[in-house]
Enzyme design. Structure first.
Site, mmCIF file in Angstrom:
data_model
loop_
_atom_site.group_PDB
_atom_site.id
_atom_site.type_symbol
_atom_site.label_atom_id
_atom_site.label_comp_id
_atom_site.label_asym_id
_atom_site.label_seq_id
_atom_site.Cartn_x
_atom_site.Cartn_y
_atom_site.Cartn_z
ATOM 1 N N ILE A 58 -35.506 -62.953 -65.273
ATOM 2 C CA ILE A 58 -36.942 -63.184 -65.438
ATOM 3 C C ILE A 58 -37.113 -63.343 -66.956
ATOM 4 C CG2 ILE A 58 -37.305 -60.652 -65.336
ATOM 5 C CD1 ILE A 58 -40.168 -61.099 -64.491
ATOM 6 N N SER A 59 -37.809 -64.400 -67.383
ATOM 7 C CA SER A 59 -37.926 -64.678 -68.819
ATOM 8 C C SER A 59 -38.714 -63.575 -69.533
ATOM 9 C CB SER A 59 -38.631 -66.020 -69.038
ATOM 10 O OG SER A 59 -37.949 -67.044 -68.367
ATOM 11 N N ALA A 60 -38.488 -63.456 -70.835
ATOM 12 C CA ALA A 60 -39.230 -62.475 -71.643
ATOM 13 C C ALA A 60 -40.717 -62.847 -71.658
ATOM 14 C CB ALA A 60 -38.693 -62.473 -73.065
#
Ligand code: SAM
Length: 222
Positions: A58-60
């Protein structure tokens, strides 16, 4: 509310980084802890990517915020997302475009398509439709799109995505292997395409017909 304090601290830090009020308001509403595997729930509001299984992340939060701002999202838009992952990025975009908008999100790994779909259902984002497919080919059935958000790094800009972008539309996508750059691609009303380099980023590779062939084994991902 659970995790409200942690979420507020994250939002304050993103505000200090210059994220727009529109995106901050959306991120304040989306419960990121319900989009991460339970083993990582205590780190849900740390501003970093987290593993979601199957060698994906999951992206930052700051990257999600940046992409939403670069896309110049507006209420009622039709959006194509490539790489559903956890569904979190789609949920933030869904908050911004509202109930009159629609998101089509494509994921190539079946278990993650189910993960994203379930996360979006339980958090109430009914205007996001997750499709299991090769997103490097886009989703011609619902084209053209006002905005296209690619959340995995491509070797080059996939031609079908340019074709499926509406005149006046914006696409953001990372490109490159290892050392990657994020690009903002605009299609003018008369169809002219321009590409602007935003700077260095790190994403997982886009795999598929217009993706990196060397990562195209689903071995160990199921
Ligand atoms: N947007 C996601 C989120 O909010 O959790 C994060 C996405 S993760 C950085 C990138 C995703 O792209 C992975 O789930 C990966 O399986 C997916 N992906 C890679 N190549 C793809 C392709 N050709 N079509 C669809 N999804 C792809």
């Amino acid at each position: 509310m659970e995790y409200e304090r942690e979420r507020s601290l994250l939002i304050r830090s993103l505000a200090n980084q210059g994220v727009s009020d529109k995106t901050l308001k959306a991120m304040k509403k989306v419960p990121r802890h319900l989009f991460v595997p339970s083993i990582h729930i205590s780190r849900a509001y740390v501003d970093s990517p987290l593993p979601i299984g199957h060698a994906q992340t999951i992206s930052a939060p700051h990257m999600v915020a940046m992409m939403c701002d670069l896309l110049e999202l507006e209420e009622g838009q039709k959006i194509l997302e490539i790489g559903s992952g956890s569904g979190y990025n789609a949920a933030v975009m869904a908050e911004i475009i509202g109930q009159k908008g629609q998101i089509y999100s494509i994921e190539r790994l079946e278990k993650l398509a189910v993960f994203a779909h379930d996360n979006l259902q339980k958090t109430g984002y009914s205007n996001v439709k997750v499709t299991l497919a090769d997103g490097s080919l886009g989703l011609p059935d619902h084209a053209p799109y006002d905005r296209i958000c690619v959340t995995a790094s491509a070797p080059d800009t996939p031609k079908p995505l340019i074709e499926q972008l509406k005149p006046g539309g914006i696409m953001v996508l990372p490109e490159g292997e290892g050392y990657q750059h994020l690009y903002i691609i605009r299609k003018s009303l008369d169809g002219e395409v321009t590409k602007q380099d935003w700077g260095g980023v790190i994403f997982v590779p886009l795999v598929g017909y217009h993706g990196f062939k060397q990562y195209d084994s689903k071995r160990g991902h199921r």
